[in-house]
Enzyme design. Structure first.
Site, PDB file in Angstrom:
ATOM      1  N   HIS A   1      46.321  72.435 -40.989  1.00 40.96           N
ATOM      2  CA  HIS A   1      47.041  71.229 -41.431  1.00 40.96           C
ATOM      3  C   HIS A   1      46.545  70.805 -42.823  1.00 40.96           C
ATOM      4  O   HIS A   1      47.329  70.466 -43.700  1.00 40.96           O
ATOM      5  CB  HIS A   1      46.763  70.053 -40.485  1.00 40.96           C
ATOM      6  CG  HIS A   1      47.316  70.188 -39.099  1.00 40.96           C
ATOM      7  ND1 HIS A   1      46.527  70.121 -37.969  1.00 40.96           N
ATOM      8  CD2 HIS A   1      48.578  70.352 -38.651  1.00 40.96           C
ATOM      9  CE1 HIS A   1      47.288  70.234 -36.899  1.00 40.96           C
ATOM     10  NE2 HIS A   1      48.531  70.383 -37.274  1.00 40.96           N
TER      11      HIS A   1
ATOM     12  N   ARG B   1      53.900  79.068 -39.320  1.00 43.26           N
ATOM     13  CA  ARG B   1      52.916  80.100 -39.014  1.00 43.26           C
ATOM     14  C   ARG B   1      53.598  81.383 -38.557  1.00 43.26           C
ATOM     15  O   ARG B   1      53.377  82.437 -39.095  1.00 43.26           O
ATOM     16  CB  ARG B   1      51.962  79.629 -37.908  1.00 43.26           C
ATOM     17  CG  ARG B   1      50.958  78.622 -38.369  1.00 43.26           C
ATOM     18  CD  ARG B   1      50.343  77.890 -37.224  1.00 43.26           C
ATOM     19  NE  ARG B   1      51.339  77.084 -36.548  1.00 43.26           N
ATOM     20  CZ  ARG B   1      51.063  76.164 -35.643  1.00 43.26           C
ATOM     21  NH1 ARG B   1      49.817  75.963 -35.272  1.00 43.26           N
ATOM     22  NH2 ARG B   1      52.023  75.462 -35.084  1.00 43.26           N
TER      23      ARG B   1
ATOM     24  N   LYS C   1      54.165  66.960 -25.812  1.00 46.46           N
ATOM     25  CA  LYS C   1      52.764  67.292 -25.534  1.00 46.46           C
ATOM     26  C   LYS C   1      52.179  66.162 -24.703  1.00 46.46           C
ATOM     27  O   LYS C   1      51.868  65.090 -25.222  1.00 46.46           O
ATOM     28  CB  LYS C   1      52.000  67.473 -26.845  1.00 46.46           C
ATOM     29  CG  LYS C   1      52.537  68.650 -27.645  1.00 46.46           C
ATOM     30  CD  LYS C   1      51.816  68.849 -28.957  1.00 46.46           C
ATOM     31  CE  LYS C   1      52.475  69.960 -29.761  1.00 46.46           C
ATOM     32  NZ  LYS C   1      51.992  70.054 -31.137  1.00 46.46           N
TER      33      LYS C   1
ATOM     34  N   SER D   1      45.984  73.439 -33.314  1.00 46.59           N
ATOM     35  CA  SER D   1      45.223  72.441 -32.565  1.00 46.59           C
ATOM     36  C   SER D   1      44.955  72.958 -31.145  1.00 46.59           C
ATOM     37  O   SER D   1      43.881  72.726 -30.590  1.00 46.59           O
ATOM     38  CB  SER D   1      46.017  71.132 -32.471  1.00 46.59           C
ATOM     39  OG  SER D   1      46.283  70.633 -33.743  1.00 46.59           O
TER      40      SER D   1
HETATM   41  P1  ADP Z   1      53.925  68.833 -33.932  1.00 45.88           P
HETATM   42  O1  ADP Z   1      53.527  68.260 -32.624  1.00 45.88           O
HETATM   43  O2  ADP Z   1      54.925  67.997 -34.698  1.00 45.88           O
HETATM   44  O3  ADP Z   1      54.263  70.300 -33.941  1.00 45.88           O
HETATM   45  P2  ADP Z   1      51.401  69.566 -35.082  1.00 45.88           P
HETATM   46  O4  ADP Z   1      50.270  68.652 -35.368  1.00 45.88           O
HETATM   47  O5  ADP Z   1      51.192  70.583 -34.016  1.00 45.88           O
HETATM   48  O6  ADP Z   1      52.615  68.637 -34.795  1.00 45.88           O
HETATM   49  O7  ADP Z   1      51.850  70.296 -36.418  1.00 45.88           O
HETATM   50  C1  ADP Z   1      52.359  69.605 -37.542  1.00 45.88           C
HETATM   51  C2  ADP Z   1      52.930  70.613 -38.526  1.00 45.88           C
HETATM   52  O8  ADP Z   1      51.887  71.426 -39.058  1.00 45.88           O
HETATM   53  C3  ADP Z   1      53.936  71.600 -37.923  1.00 45.88           C
HETATM   54  O9  ADP Z   1      54.929  71.872 -38.890  1.00 45.88           O
HETATM   55  C4  ADP Z   1      53.091  72.831 -37.655  1.00 45.88           C
HETATM   56  O10 ADP Z   1      53.876  74.013 -37.627  1.00 45.88           O
HETATM   57  C5  ADP Z   1      52.203  72.808 -38.878  1.00 45.88           C
HETATM   58  N1  ADP Z   1      50.949  73.555 -38.707  1.00 45.88           N
HETATM   59  C6  ADP Z   1      49.992  73.387 -37.782  1.00 45.88           C
HETATM   60  N2  ADP Z   1      48.985  74.276 -37.942  1.00 45.88           N
HETATM   61  C7  ADP Z   1      49.327  75.038 -39.033  1.00 45.88           C
HETATM   62  C8  ADP Z   1      48.724  76.158 -39.699  1.00 45.88           C
HETATM   63  N3  ADP Z   1      47.575  76.681 -39.292  1.00 45.88           N
HETATM   64  N4  ADP Z   1      49.381  76.690 -40.742  1.00 45.88           N
HETATM   65  C9  ADP Z   1      50.573  76.183 -41.151  1.00 45.88           C
HETATM   66  N5  ADP Z   1      51.192  75.149 -40.565  1.00 45.88           N
HETATM   67  C10 ADP Z   1      50.582  74.572 -39.518  1.00 45.88           C
END
Ligand code: ADP
Length: 161
Positions: free
Chosen positions: A17, A91, A41, A130
């Site tokens: 992130h 990703r 979630k 996460s």
């Molecule tokens: P959500 O519940 O909205 O998916 P997340 O916190 O899981 O929220 O993710 C927020 C954003 O960050 C999403 O677009 C997710 O794909 C992106 N993201 C999370 N981890 C990575 C990573 N390692 N590389 C690129 N994008 C990421």
């Protein structure tokens, strides 16, 4: 001044992130991180308040990164703060399928006012999520390379409670 919104649940915020936040803050004048409760979630490690507090602490000295939270739809938060677009991180192909749907819905419900820009994390962070961090944490395995020291500390404190 071009502002963009980076919405997510950030439970916890990972270096993946943070890599997206850095790229977005280099590209745009201001990045607003929206910490949201994802209804898909069900259980979360950190409460919404804890997640906001951690992210605020991480970016307290960065003037063009702001942290907000709201129960509104991401597009409405984007409009509220004058953001031109939503940033999402990509990703894998499975992220892609979901993000394609999401950007289309967001475009429609905002009457074409909010577009989505996808960024790719640098290769060392591409596979960080996460959920992987939480799995390693639950198995008492080292996850320190995937999160900032502050997040690691807050997670370890949770375990002691
Ligand atoms: P959500 O519940 O909205 O998916 P997340 O916190 O899981 O929220 O993710 C927020 C954003 O960050 C999403 O677009 C997710 O794909 C992106 N993201 C999370 N981890 C990575 C990573 N390692 N590389 C690129 N994008 C990421």
């Amino acid at each position: 001044m071009t502002k963009v919104l980076y919405p997510g649940s950030f439970d916890p915020i990972t270096k993946g992130h943070m890599n997206i936040v850095k790229q977005a803050s280099d590209l745009f004048d201001e990045v607003i991180i929206a910490v949201l409760q994802n209804p898909l979630k069900k259980s979360s490690l950190f409460t919404l308040e804890e997640r906001i507090e951690i992210i605020k602490e991480l970016y307290k000295n960065v003037s063009n990164i702001k942290i907000v939270s709201d129960s509104k739809a991401a597009v409405d938060i984007a409009l509220l703060y004058g953001c031109k677009a939503i940033i999402r991180g990509l990703r894998s192909l499975s992220d892609y399928d979901y993000e394609v749907q999401l950007q289309q819905i967001n475009k429609e419900i905002s009457n074409n006012q909010i577009n989505t820009i996808c960024l790719f994390a640098d290769k060392e962070y591409q596979f960080v999520s996460s959920s992987v961090v939480k799995e390693l944490f639950n198995l008492n395995k080292d996850f320190s390379r995937y999160v900032s020291p502050l997040v690691q500390e807050k997670m370890l404190i949770k375990k002691l409670r």
